[in-house]
Scaffold this active site. Structure first.
Site, PDB file in Angstrom:
ATOM      1  N   GLN B 126      32.029  29.619  18.619  1.00  0.00           N
ATOM      2  CA  GLN B 126      32.327  28.187  18.644  1.00  0.00           C
ATOM      3  C   GLN B 126      31.898  27.574  19.973  1.00  0.00           C
ATOM      4  O   GLN B 126      32.492  27.874  21.015  1.00  0.00           O
ATOM      5  CB  GLN B 126      33.843  27.987  18.466  1.00  0.00           C
ATOM      6  CG  GLN B 126      34.287  26.538  18.544  1.00  0.00           C
ATOM      7  CD  GLN B 126      35.810  26.400  18.545  1.00  0.00           C
ATOM      8  OE1 GLN B 126      36.520  27.300  18.988  1.00  0.00           O
ATOM      9  NE2 GLN B 126      36.307  25.290  18.052  1.00  0.00           N
ATOM     10  N   TYR B 128      32.074  24.517  21.691  1.00  0.00           N
ATOM     11  CA  TYR B 128      32.624  23.176  21.917  1.00  0.00           C
ATOM     12  C   TYR B 128      32.736  22.885  23.407  1.00  0.00           C
ATOM     13  O   TYR B 128      32.122  21.993  23.940  1.00  0.00           O
ATOM     14  CB  TYR B 128      34.040  23.068  21.323  1.00  0.00           C
ATOM     15  CG  TYR B 128      34.136  22.809  19.845  1.00  0.00           C
ATOM     16  CD1 TYR B 128      33.115  23.144  18.971  1.00  0.00           C
ATOM     17  CD2 TYR B 128      35.291  22.233  19.309  1.00  0.00           C
ATOM     18  CE1 TYR B 128      33.236  22.916  17.608  1.00  0.00           C
ATOM     19  CE2 TYR B 128      35.422  21.985  17.954  1.00  0.00           C
ATOM     20  CZ  TYR B 128      34.400  22.335  17.097  1.00  0.00           C
ATOM     21  OH  TYR B 128      34.549  22.099  15.766  1.00  0.00           O
ATOM     22  N   SER B 129      33.590  23.689  24.093  1.00  0.00           N
ATOM     23  CA  SER B 129      33.960  23.374  25.476  1.00  0.00           C
ATOM     24  C   SER B 129      32.776  23.464  26.417  1.00  0.00           C
ATOM     25  O   SER B 129      31.865  24.275  26.227  1.00  0.00           O
ATOM     26  CB  SER B 129      35.042  24.335  25.957  1.00  0.00           C
ATOM     27  OG  SER B 129      36.130  24.322  25.079  1.00  0.00           O
ATOM     28  N   GLU B 244      43.234  24.366  10.327  1.00  0.00           N
ATOM     29  CA  GLU B 244      43.775  25.707  10.374  1.00  0.00           C
ATOM     30  C   GLU B 244      45.269  25.666  10.679  1.00  0.00           C
ATOM     31  O   GLU B 244      45.710  25.964  11.770  1.00  0.00           O
ATOM     32  CB  GLU B 244      42.996  26.534  11.409  1.00  0.00           C
ATOM     33  CG  GLU B 244      43.375  27.990  11.527  1.00  0.00           C
ATOM     34  CD  GLU B 244      43.472  28.754  10.223  1.00  0.00           C
ATOM     35  OE1 GLU B 244      42.932  28.283   9.195  1.00  0.00           O
ATOM     36  OE2 GLU B 244      44.122  29.807  10.228  1.00  0.00           O
ATOM     37  N   SER B 382      45.314  22.455  24.642  1.00  0.00           N
ATOM     38  CA  SER B 382      46.385  22.983  25.506  1.00  0.00           C
ATOM     39  C   SER B 382      47.736  22.456  25.040  1.00  0.00           C
ATOM     40  O   SER B 382      47.809  21.464  24.318  1.00  0.00           O
ATOM     41  CB  SER B 382      46.146  22.552  26.954  1.00  0.00           C
ATOM     42  OG  SER B 382      46.511  21.188  27.106  1.00  0.00           O
TER      43      SER B 382
HETATM   44  C1  LIG Z   1      40.507  32.708  26.302  1.00  0.00           C
HETATM   45  C2  LIG Z   1      39.899  31.410  25.920  1.00  0.00           C
HETATM   46  C3  LIG Z   1      39.064  31.352  24.824  1.00  0.00           C
HETATM   47  C4  LIG Z   1      38.432  30.167  24.480  1.00  0.00           C
HETATM   48  N1  LIG Z   1      37.536  30.156  23.432  1.00  0.00           N
HETATM   49  C5  LIG Z   1      36.810  29.023  23.196  1.00  0.00           C
HETATM   50  C6  LIG Z   1      35.755  29.022  22.231  1.00  0.00           C
HETATM   51  O1  LIG Z   1      35.490  30.042  21.577  1.00  0.00           O
HETATM   52  N2  LIG Z   1      35.023  27.913  22.069  1.00  0.00           N
HETATM   53  C7  LIG Z   1      35.280  26.763  22.769  1.00  0.00           C
HETATM   54  O2  LIG Z   1      34.588  25.769  22.567  1.00  0.00           O
HETATM   55  N3  LIG Z   1      36.274  26.726  23.705  1.00  0.00           N
HETATM   56  C8  LIG Z   1      37.036  27.829  23.935  1.00  0.00           C
HETATM   57  N4  LIG Z   1      38.023  27.815  24.895  1.00  0.00           N
HETATM   58  C9  LIG Z   1      38.184  26.615  25.722  1.00  0.00           C
HETATM   59  C10 LIG Z   1      39.485  25.889  25.517  1.00  0.00           C
HETATM   60  O3  LIG Z   1      39.421  25.130  24.369  1.00  0.00           O
HETATM   61  C11 LIG Z   1      39.734  25.047  26.793  1.00  0.00           C
HETATM   62  O4  LIG Z   1      40.089  25.953  27.816  1.00  0.00           O
HETATM   63  C12 LIG Z   1      40.801  24.038  26.609  1.00  0.00           C
HETATM   64  O5  LIG Z   1      40.356  22.989  25.817  1.00  0.00           O
HETATM   65  C13 LIG Z   1      41.308  23.470  27.953  1.00  0.00           C
HETATM   66  O6  LIG Z   1      40.241  22.980  28.697  1.00  0.00           O
HETATM   67  P1  LIG Z   1      40.027  23.404  30.209  1.00  0.00           P
HETATM   68  O7  LIG Z   1      40.139  24.866  30.281  1.00  0.00           O
HETATM   69  O8  LIG Z   1      38.797  22.766  30.698  1.00  0.00           O
HETATM   70  O9  LIG Z   1      41.279  22.796  30.977  1.00  0.00           O
HETATM   71  P2  LIG Z   1      41.453  21.283  31.447  1.00  0.00           P
HETATM   72  O10 LIG Z   1      41.170  20.387  30.328  1.00  0.00           O
HETATM   73  O11 LIG Z   1      40.745  21.080  32.717  1.00  0.00           O
HETATM   74  O12 LIG Z   1      43.027  21.251  31.695  1.00  0.00           O
HETATM   75  C14 LIG Z   1      43.637  21.679  32.911  1.00  0.00           C
HETATM   76  C15 LIG Z   1      45.115  21.348  32.811  1.00  0.00           C
HETATM   77  O13 LIG Z   1      45.284  19.929  32.692  1.00  0.00           O
HETATM   78  C16 LIG Z   1      46.058  19.609  31.568  1.00  0.00           C
HETATM   79  N5  LIG Z   1      45.666  18.330  30.997  1.00  0.00           N
HETATM   80  C17 LIG Z   1      44.405  17.928  30.684  1.00  0.00           C
HETATM   81  N6  LIG Z   1      44.436  16.708  30.164  1.00  0.00           N
HETATM   82  C18 LIG Z   1      45.723  16.309  30.146  1.00  0.00           C
HETATM   83  C19 LIG Z   1      46.404  15.129  29.719  1.00  0.00           C
HETATM   84  N7  LIG Z   1      45.750  14.116  29.193  1.00  0.00           N
HETATM   85  N8  LIG Z   1      47.755  15.089  29.861  1.00  0.00           N
HETATM   86  C20 LIG Z   1      48.434  16.126  30.391  1.00  0.00           C
HETATM   87  N9  LIG Z   1      47.839  17.252  30.808  1.00  0.00           N
HETATM   88  C21 LIG Z   1      46.498  17.348  30.682  1.00  0.00           C
HETATM   89  C22 LIG Z   1      45.801  20.759  30.619  1.00  0.00           C
HETATM   90  O14 LIG Z   1      46.808  20.867  29.654  1.00  0.00           O
HETATM   91  C23 LIG Z   1      45.767  21.939  31.569  1.00  0.00           C
HETATM   92  O15 LIG Z   1      47.063  22.338  31.880  1.00  0.00           O
HETATM   93  C24 LIG Z   1      38.686  28.990  25.229  1.00  0.00           C
HETATM   94  C25 LIG Z   1      39.564  29.041  26.324  1.00  0.00           C
HETATM   95  C26 LIG Z   1      40.163  30.235  26.676  1.00  0.00           C
HETATM   96  C27 LIG Z   1      41.082  30.241  27.853  1.00  0.00           C
END
Ligand SMILES: Cc1cc2nc3c(=O)[nH]c(=O)nc-3n(C[C@H](O)[C@H](O)[C@H](O)COP(=O)(O)OP(=O)(O)OC[C@H]3O[C@@H](n4cnc5c(N)ncnc54)[C@H](O)[C@@H]3O)c2cc1C
Ligand SMILES: Cc1cc2nc3c(=O)[nH]c(=O)nc-3n(C[C@H](O)[C@H](O)[C@H](O)COP(=O)(O)OP(=O)(O)OC[C@H]3O[C@@H](n4cnc5c(N)ncnc54)[C@H](O)[C@@H]3O)c2cc1C
Lengths: 378, 397
Positions: B126, B128-129, B244, B382
């Site tokens: 996937q 996305y991120s 899902e 998250s």
């Molecule tokens: C083990 C693992 C597997 C993953 N697998 C995939 C994958 O297969 N494909 C894919 O596309 N992605 C994947 N991801 C990515 C995952 O979807 C992102 O980590 C997630 O969306 C959070 O983004 P970030 O890590 O950039 O954190 P950030 O968005 O930078 O967030 C940092 C902190 O800020 C908080 N925060 C952000 N915005 C707000 C808000 N508006 N209000 C309050 N708090 C906020 C968050 O909750 C978090 O605590 C994976 C991540 C992990 C850790």
């Protein structure tokens, strides 16, 4: 009342902080861990001989600077800030602490070696069946002529692969969980009959399973004092670990604060989200309380055993909980980047996690506090 | 109201149990329980067995290869597979892109991709991120520019789970930079062997290689691999996120996890009693189990709503939040239970050290699992974002 460090203590702290800033950045730490030895012995040597810091907590008569528990605490806090893997806790706080307590010829024989950096001590106390109960010991020391014969197995002995000496708890009599009969022995780490299985630990240290098979040790290896001495030494070690924790937690908090100001999502730094602000405030409050409890317990180390133990247990219980809270929330606030090996923050989290259980979990210490203070009053 | 299984349900349960007992590969037994890192072949071994039986995609419509099971039967299925510690199949094909393709795809896309998802022939990831777009996914910047009957894709994805094994990936890319954020995104199916794709490992705290960076440099993707309309990819993404609902809470696996903690705490000594008899520890297990019951019944109420025709809604955020917290608490308690033996780092043992792991078998993965499971409150939206969703969509704030 005065909770500030005096001038000498301030100088000691600044000396170590400056040295670590130069020698112990995160990348260097990771490289040291990845070497075969798992450390850079040059650092320890410099701490001893260039900076003279290993004597900070020893009396002048042994060649030290005349300090004690406060010096240990402030040095441990600095080590915590860089998640150092140096054997200060085991060698100086625990080994040195036991030697200071027994004094006499044994102290005179070993403390100079500690101060000069030649002697490294590992504390072999835990056993597979024992959890945190210091008296739950099967390792035996059987009197044999003027000495003893050691048999048994000690688990997860931090720093054992580096040690010149082992500080071992063993039973001269009594049954597995009895306090009577447990004694402390300081022995050469390379005696015939000692075998080790060395391994890395999840927090970047090295440890060993240590096996004793008919190890003949001399009579003067015994540091007399039994469980009372062991309790005292471990209480001092527990507070030192809490001091380390305050350094680790402060860095977790600081790193999170910095990251939250840089990281942009939804067109703004994530630090603007109130839920994260309040969480970072909660983390800050845990750090401050951990510092308070560590000071509180440090100042109780010379009180009568009952008071000392109650204070140390309150301190460790609070710090264990706080370390968990601060560690988990540091990772959560970082998002995905927090769970990678690349960033330092995750490594601070790992150390904070292991500190939670070191010398007893929050549950263990709340229980000990209840037995000492609440049950007694009931 | 009725919470009992019918006679037919019970017969189905027996059938499932017997099938697992006879067919679940011997060499995989206990592997997931121990927290061992699972390889591609481990997943595929079980995947193929289920495919042969026709049970690999219980949630899919029958016409595309689903089982036609009732929600209760699907519930029984997840219970029984978790009870037997069967490997949880990777969601990317079966639960994510598959449903997107059968819902939004062209007949050609369905014919090409669905059978290979079912058979396990294609391993999906996937995309996305991005480094700058995590929670704020709609800000993504990976760009796809039309060039004849291809898109030329440039950008960087990150956290891409198991991309190191992937044959195909589904990617969100920006096809219109002038439109409002959500409106300029398209959903592309990308052959991971296309020139210009580089996959680099990211090692996580327990030492695992689960996630990756995926770099895309002038990657040519046929226009026929776009799902749904150009610039309407967000519709697919939103559908997928909400789709899902079953399984998001991880109830069945957590039940298994709690039983495992009890087993550990029965083996661990605490003085003259097993750790499980320690009142503090026992209470924590009781609280965990109670929270899990609350989660399970919340999920069942939600499933019943789905059966009655109410589509998955924002209440699935509740299942995600509570489910992930419970998953984390299980690993926390396991680590606590093993005491000193959480410290040895088995991955750090020297090459060729085939000796028994240090300490009891059940201890050697507890710390890495605890570290690793911090991810559950971060990924999949998250937990903070899930709170925001409930606040907005459910509470109307
Ligand atoms: C083990 C693992 C597997 C993953 N697998 C995939 C994958 O297969 N494909 C894919 O596309 N992605 C994947 N991801 C990515 C995952 O979807 C992102 O980590 C997630 O969306 C959070 O983004 P970030 O890590 O950039 O954190 P950030 O968005 O930078 O967030 C940092 C902190 O800020 C908080 N925060 C952000 N915005 C707000 C808000 N508006 N209000 C309050 N708090 C906020 C968050 O909750 C978090 O605590 C994976 C991540 C992990 C850790
Ligand atoms: C027993 C009692 C005695 C008192 N005595 C006195 C007195 O002697 N003299 C006097 O002048 N006043 C007095 N007060 C008033 C007191 O100072 C106010 O109650 C207080 O300032 C909160 O204001 P409020 O009650 O209007 O609540 P609000 O300000 O309306 O707050 C309601 C809720 O919203 C939260 N909230 C508000 N703003 C924010 C924000 N920016 N971010 C997050 N959350 C927010 C609050 O924390 C609270 O939970 C008294 C109050 C009590 C209960």
């Amino acid at each position: 009342m005065d909770f500030t460090y005096n001038e000498t203590q301030g100088m000691i702290r600044d000396t170590l902080a400056r040295f670590l800033a130069d020698t112990y950045d995160f990348d260097t730490r990771q490289k040291m861990i990845a070497t075969d030895a798992g450390r850079d012995p040059g650092i320890w040597n410099a701490l001893a001989n260039e900076l003279g810091l290993l004597g900070a907590a020893f009396d002048e008569e042994h060649g030290g600077l005349g300090g004690g528990a406060l010096e240990n605490a402030l040095l441990m806090e600095e080590f915590g800030k860089v998640i150092a893997i140096e054997p200060y806790l085991q060698t100086v706080v625990i080994g040195g602490g036991a030697l200071k307590a027994v004094g006499g010829a044994q102290a005179a024989a070993h403390i100079p070696g500690i101060i000069s950096g030649e002697t490294i001590i590992a504390f072999a106390y835990a056993e597979p069946q024992g959890r945190y109960d210091l008296a739950n010991i099967r390792t035996t020391a059987k009197a044999d002529g003027s000495g003893y014969i050691l048999n048994g197995h000690k688990g997860v002995v931090y720093c054992a692969p580096w040690a010149t000496h082992l500080l071992v708890t063993a039973r001269t009599g009594g049954s597995t969980r009895e306090r009577n009969g447990v004694e402390l022995f300081l022995i050469d780490a390379n005696l015939p009959g000692i075998t080790r299985r060395d391994y890395p630990t999840v927090d970047g240290n090295r440890a060993s399973e240590v096996y004793f098979e008919n190890v003949a040790i001399p009579g003067d290896a015994l540091l007399a004092g039994g469980m009372d001495l062991i309790d005292r030494v471990v209480d001092e070690a527990t507070v030192a670990v809490c001091a380390e924790a305050t350094g680790v937690m402060a860095k977790l908090h600081e790193g999170t604060l910095d990251y939250s100001k840089q990281r942009q999502q939804f067109g703004q730094p994530i630090a603007r989200f109130q839920v994260l602000q309040h969480r970072m405030v909660d983390m800050f409050m845990e750090v401050e309380q951990a510092k308070s409890m560590t000071t509180y317990a440090t100042l109780h180390l010379d009180k009568p055993a009952h008071e000392r133990m109650a204070a140390v247990s309150q301190c460790k219980a609070k710090v264990s909980r706080g370390a968990k809270f601060v560690g988990q929330n540091a990772i959560q606030t970082h998002g995905g980047i927090g769970i990678t090996q690349e960033l330092a923050i995750g490594h601070y989290f790992k150390r904070a996690t292991l500190i939670e259980g070191q010398f007893g979990s929050a549950d263990y210490h709340y229980d000990r506090f209840e037995r000492l203070v609440i049950d007694e009053a009931a | 109201m009725d919470m009992e299984f019918t006679v037919e349900d019970l017969a189905f349960r027996d059938e499932v149990r017997a099938f697992i007992a006879e067919n679940y590969p011997q060499e995989l037994r206990g592997k997931q329980d121990e927290g061992d890192e699972l390889g591609k072949e481990d997943f595929l071994a079980w995947h193929r067995i289920l495919h042969k039986k026709g049970w690999v995609a219980p949630a899919w419509p029958v016409e595309y290869g689903g089982t036609g099971w009732s929600p209760t039967q699907r519930y029984i299925w997840s219970e029984e597979t978790a009870r037997a510690d069967c490997i949880r199949l990777m969601p990317f094909g079966l639960s994510m892109v598959g449903p997107v393709i059968y819902t939004f795809g062209t007949p050609e896309q369905k014919a090409k991709f669905l059978p290979r998802i079912l058979s396990g022939e294609d391993w999906w990831c996937q995309g996305y991120s991005e480094p700058g777009s995590g929670s704020d996914l709609a800000s993504l910047r990976t760009k796809a520019v039309r060039d004849g009957d291809h898109y030329v894709v440039n950008g960087q994805k990150t956290w891409t789970t198991m991309a190191q094994h992937a044959d195909w990936g589904f990617f969100l890319v920006r096809t219109d930079s002038d439109a409002k954020q959500q409106e300029g995104i398209s959903f592309l199916l990308v052959d991971m062997k296309t020139p210009g794709i580089t996959v680099r490992p990211i090692i996580t705290l327990g030492g695992e290689h689960e996630v990756n960076e995926v770099w895309l440099e002038d990657v040519r993707v046929p226009v026929e691999n776009r799902v749904y309309e150009e610039n309407k990819g967000w519709t697919c993404a939103k559908f997928l996120l909400a789709h899902e609902r079953t399984g998001i809470a991880g109830v069945a696996a957590s039940k298994r996890g709690i039983e495992r903690i009890k087993d550990i705490a029965r083996s661990e000594q605490d003085g003259d009693r097993p750790l499980l008899a320690n009142p503090f520890f026992k209470r924590k297990v009781a609280e965990l189990q109670t929270d899990l019951t609350a989660l399970e019944f919340t999920e069942l109420r939600s499933l019943a709503g789905e059966a009655a025709g109410r589509g998955p809604g924002p209440e699935s955020s509740l299942l995600k939040i509570k489910g992930s917290e419970i998953q984390q608490r299980i690993t926390e308690l396991a680590l606590e239970a093993v005491g000193h033996y959480g410290a040895p780092y088995f991955r750090g043992f020297g090459e060729g050290d085939n000796e028994h792991p240090i300490g009891p078998d059940y201890a050697h993965r507890t710390a890495p699992s605890y570290f690793n499971m911090r991810k559950t409150t971060i990924y999949g939206g998250s937990n903070e974002i899930q709170h925001n969703i409930i606040a907005k969509m459910v509470l109307g704030l």
